[in-house]
Design a protein around this motif. Sequence first.
Motif, PDB file in Angstrom:
ATOM      1  N   SER A  28       0.857  -1.188   0.000  1.00  0.00           N
ATOM      2  CA  SER A  28       0.000   0.000   0.000  1.00  0.00           C
ATOM      3  C   SER A  28       0.889   1.232   0.000  1.00  0.00           C
ATOM      4  O   SER A  28       1.936   1.254   0.663  1.00  0.00           O
ATOM      5  CB  SER A  28      -0.941   0.008   1.205  1.00  0.00           C
ATOM      6  OG  SER A  28      -0.223  -0.002   2.415  1.00  0.00           O
ATOM      7  N   THR A  29       0.509   2.224  -0.754  1.00  0.00           N
ATOM      8  CA  THR A  29       1.292   3.453  -0.842  1.00  0.00           C
ATOM      9  C   THR A  29       0.389   4.645  -0.624  1.00  0.00           C
ATOM     10  O   THR A  29      -0.834   4.574  -0.802  1.00  0.00           O
ATOM     11  CB  THR A  29       1.976   3.592  -2.216  1.00  0.00           C
ATOM     12  OG1 THR A  29       0.966   3.772  -3.223  1.00  0.00           O
ATOM     13  CG2 THR A  29       2.799   2.365  -2.544  1.00  0.00           C
ATOM     14  N   SER A  30       0.984   5.738  -0.245  1.00  0.00           N
ATOM     15  CA  SER A  30       0.231   6.989  -0.113  1.00  0.00           C
ATOM     16  C   SER A  30       1.088   8.123  -0.644  1.00  0.00           C
ATOM     17  O   SER A  30       2.319   8.064  -0.623  1.00  0.00           O
ATOM     18  CB  SER A  30      -0.166   7.243   1.342  1.00  0.00           C
ATOM     19  OG  SER A  30       0.974   7.275   2.171  1.00  0.00           O
ATOM     20  N   GLN A  31       0.410   9.148  -1.121  1.00  0.00           N
ATOM     21  CA  GLN A  31       1.098  10.263  -1.758  1.00  0.00           C
ATOM     22  C   GLN A  31       0.316  11.535  -1.502  1.00  0.00           C
ATOM     23  O   GLN A  31      -0.908  11.578  -1.666  1.00  0.00           O
ATOM     24  CB  GLN A  31       1.210  10.012  -3.271  1.00  0.00           C
ATOM     25  CG  GLN A  31       1.788  11.155  -4.062  1.00  0.00           C
ATOM     26  CD  GLN A  31       1.676  10.937  -5.557  1.00  0.00           C
ATOM     27  OE1 GLN A  31       1.113   9.946  -5.999  1.00  0.00           O
ATOM     28  NE2 GLN A  31       2.193  11.858  -6.344  1.00  0.00           N
ATOM     29  N   ASN A  32       0.998  12.586  -1.076  1.00  0.00           N
ATOM     30  CA  ASN A  32       0.373  13.885  -0.906  1.00  0.00           C
ATOM     31  C   ASN A  32       0.418  14.644  -2.224  1.00  0.00           C
ATOM     32  O   ASN A  32       1.477  14.758  -2.838  1.00  0.00           O
ATOM     33  CB  ASN A  32       1.081  14.708   0.168  1.00  0.00           C
ATOM     34  CG  ASN A  32       0.804  14.190   1.563  1.00  0.00           C
ATOM     35  OD1 ASN A  32      -0.290  13.704   1.831  1.00  0.00           O
ATOM     36  ND2 ASN A  32       1.792  14.291   2.452  1.00  0.00           N
ATOM     37  N   ARG A  68      -4.235  16.617  -0.650  1.00  0.00           N
ATOM     38  CA  ARG A  68      -5.072  15.430  -0.528  1.00  0.00           C
ATOM     39  C   ARG A  68      -4.159  14.213  -0.609  1.00  0.00           C
ATOM     40  O   ARG A  68      -3.220  14.187  -1.391  1.00  0.00           O
ATOM     41  CB  ARG A  68      -6.127  15.387  -1.630  1.00  0.00           C
ATOM     42  CG  ARG A  68      -6.972  14.112  -1.616  1.00  0.00           C
ATOM     43  CD  ARG A  68      -8.127  14.191  -2.583  1.00  0.00           C
ATOM     44  NE  ARG A  68      -9.094  15.197  -2.150  1.00  0.00           N
ATOM     45  CZ  ARG A  68     -10.201  15.490  -2.831  1.00  0.00           C
ATOM     46  NH1 ARG A  68     -10.467  14.868  -3.959  1.00  0.00           N
ATOM     47  NH2 ARG A  68     -11.016  16.413  -2.387  1.00  0.00           N
ATOM     48  N   ARG A  69      -4.452  13.222   0.189  1.00  0.00           N
ATOM     49  CA  ARG A  69      -3.610  12.026   0.246  1.00  0.00           C
ATOM     50  C   ARG A  69      -4.212  10.941  -0.630  1.00  0.00           C
ATOM     51  O   ARG A  69      -5.339  10.490  -0.394  1.00  0.00           O
ATOM     52  CB  ARG A  69      -3.496  11.546   1.687  1.00  0.00           C
ATOM     53  CG  ARG A  69      -2.297  10.646   1.929  1.00  0.00           C
ATOM     54  CD  ARG A  69      -1.921  10.644   3.404  1.00  0.00           C
ATOM     55  NE  ARG A  69      -0.736   9.855   3.669  1.00  0.00           N
ATOM     56  CZ  ARG A  69       0.501  10.251   3.475  1.00  0.00           C
ATOM     57  NH1 ARG A  69       0.717  11.435   2.954  1.00  0.00           N
ATOM     58  NH2 ARG A  69       1.527   9.480   3.769  1.00  0.00           N
ATOM     59  N   LEU A  70      -3.458  10.539  -1.666  1.00  0.00           N
ATOM     60  CA  LEU A  70      -3.904   9.488  -2.564  1.00  0.00           C
ATOM     61  C   LEU A  70      -3.306   8.163  -2.118  1.00  0.00           C
ATOM     62  O   LEU A  70      -2.174   8.106  -1.648  1.00  0.00           O
ATOM     63  CB  LEU A  70      -3.469   9.793  -4.001  1.00  0.00           C
ATOM     64  CG  LEU A  70      -3.996  11.090  -4.617  1.00  0.00           C
ATOM     65  CD1 LEU A  70      -3.499  11.212  -6.047  1.00  0.00           C
ATOM     66  CD2 LEU A  70      -5.506  11.138  -4.577  1.00  0.00           C
ATOM     67  N   GLN A  71      -4.051   7.081  -2.290  1.00  0.00           N
ATOM     68  CA  GLN A  71      -3.584   5.765  -1.895  1.00  0.00           C
ATOM     69  C   GLN A  71      -3.735   4.778  -3.048  1.00  0.00           C
ATOM     70  O   GLN A  71      -4.618   4.938  -3.892  1.00  0.00           O
ATOM     71  CB  GLN A  71      -4.360   5.258  -0.667  1.00  0.00           C
ATOM     72  CG  GLN A  71      -4.102   6.094   0.586  1.00  0.00           C
ATOM     73  CD  GLN A  71      -4.787   5.518   1.804  1.00  0.00           C
ATOM     74  OE1 GLN A  71      -5.886   4.989   1.714  1.00  0.00           O
ATOM     75  NE2 GLN A  71      -4.143   5.620   2.951  1.00  0.00           N
ATOM     76  N   SER A  72      -2.876   3.780  -3.070  1.00  0.00           N
ATOM     77  CA  SER A  72      -2.980   2.731  -4.081  1.00  0.00           C
ATOM     78  C   SER A  72      -2.582   1.405  -3.451  1.00  0.00           C
ATOM     79  O   SER A  72      -1.939   1.361  -2.396  1.00  0.00           O
ATOM     80  CB  SER A  72      -2.068   3.029  -5.281  1.00  0.00           C
ATOM     81  OG  SER A  72      -0.713   2.997  -4.890  1.00  0.00           O
ATOM     82  N   ALA A  95       5.382   7.537  -4.686  1.00  0.00           N
ATOM     83  CA  ALA A  95       4.807   7.377  -3.348  1.00  0.00           C
ATOM     84  C   ALA A  95       5.639   8.119  -2.307  1.00  0.00           C
ATOM     85  O   ALA A  95       6.866   8.141  -2.377  1.00  0.00           O
ATOM     86  CB  ALA A  95       4.719   5.896  -2.995  1.00  0.00           C
ATOM     87  N   LYS A  97       5.006   7.328   0.964  1.00  0.00           N
ATOM     88  CA  LYS A  97       5.110   6.302   1.998  1.00  0.00           C
ATOM     89  C   LYS A  97       4.720   4.960   1.404  1.00  0.00           C
ATOM     90  O   LYS A  97       3.731   4.856   0.695  1.00  0.00           O
ATOM     91  CB  LYS A  97       4.194   6.643   3.180  1.00  0.00           C
ATOM     92  CG  LYS A  97       4.255   5.647   4.323  1.00  0.00           C
ATOM     93  CD  LYS A  97       3.334   6.065   5.462  1.00  0.00           C
ATOM     94  CE  LYS A  97       3.383   5.067   6.619  1.00  0.00           C
ATOM     95  NZ  LYS A  97       2.461   5.464   7.714  1.00  0.00           N
TER      96      LYS A  97
END
Length: 475
Positions: A28-32, A68-72, A95, A97
Amino acid sequence: MPGSSPYKGPESVADLAEKLLDAVVNISTSQNVEMPGRGIPKLEAPEGSPLKEFFDDLLKEDNGAGERRLQSLGSGFVIDPSGIVITNNHVIADADKITVNFPDGTQLEAELLGTDPKTDLAVLTVKPEAPLTAVQFGDSESLRIGDWVMAIGNPFGLGGSVSVGIVSARGRNINAGPYDNFIQTDAAINRGNSGGPLFDLYGNVVGINTAIISPTGGSIGIGFSIPSKLAVNVIDQLREFGETRRGWLGIRLQAVTDDIADGLGIGKARGAVVMGIVPGGPSDNGLLKVGDVIVSFDGRDIETSRDLPRIVAETPVGKTVPVEILRKSDAADPAQPISVEVTLGRLEDGEKLMETAENSSGSSAKPLGDKDAGMASIDILGMTLSDLDGALREQFSLADDAEGVVITAVQPNSNASEKGIEAGATIREVAQEEVTSAKQVESKIAKLKEDGRKNALLLLASANGDLRFVVVPID
């Protein structure tokens, strides 16, 4: 037993799956990302409304501009108990994180060791409290069409999903990158399976699931995996250096079609034809020439022009390798086999060299002087040809050192037009013999026709100097 069916279903893969599941992880990743102001007034519930508290909670972080924090989600697998995890580059690209989620519920934040966009691979590292369950790579070269394979991954966020199918095809080119050589499988692969392993029935990783073809977004039985043969070399480099260090031959290539093979006199179509030597590159030593057909590299046969870049890239930088070529020294004789040796450079350095050359091209070109036209234009094979002079150089933006015979016009619906020939290109050779005037082109094509040849092999140069062979039917 009376009434029982004599037939059994396929043999169960439960024991195999049980041994492998713990090594397959969810990524799982997150990106601002910056969200620009949208110019829409903030929504508010009327004072005293029973919905006011709900609206305030819903909209407290949505004030137009901001982050906004996007996740994949994707898949991966452990190849080293110390904490080395493999996945696709596109799963973790950009990403901020990266979290590795294990089947037992453990979550570990990952660091990125290295990525390779060209093969869509990424290597991660985590720090576990105890050794992890790991899997090993197998030999994708031993796979045969029809062999059973198993995919494990995280489709649509449903972790630990197992699907079984067969190898549908090998060596697939889906135009995803320069080294396409995918395994095609009908084992169910969906969104979220990217980066997960494709196992053989011995429990070895023979592929890394990376793409599907689907008009609906779901599996229709056409999935693609990076073969382990290609992946292992890249992964080893990323683990050791944090980057790739690919071999580089320093040439430009063209595919060998049946017509080109006939024109070059090499028999059946095979290999890759050399169309240019990069100045300052490993092959800039006079041993390889334009028109040479490379049929073997470091002892490995080259069936098509797509094979050579991949095989060269897999070869260590600095290695001196034998290159088997076919060279036609005389238009009347068949091409002869020749062996040369080339010491490979590094592709990443070569890309910088070529970029520098492109940026500075034209700055040091020395004029060769204008040629007198000497004669009127000639119409032949659907083309209008003229001797190269100063006016034509300017008209078609040709370099000062351009050579050959300039094509000033191409008739619509002609054989030349159908072959993609355009005005502004120059003819350097006819049947591998150099030409410098329109009259020479006319004479050589007449000779080919007299000899009963059905096609003319032309070496063309575009306005920027790129070379290619074109076979034009002789009417």
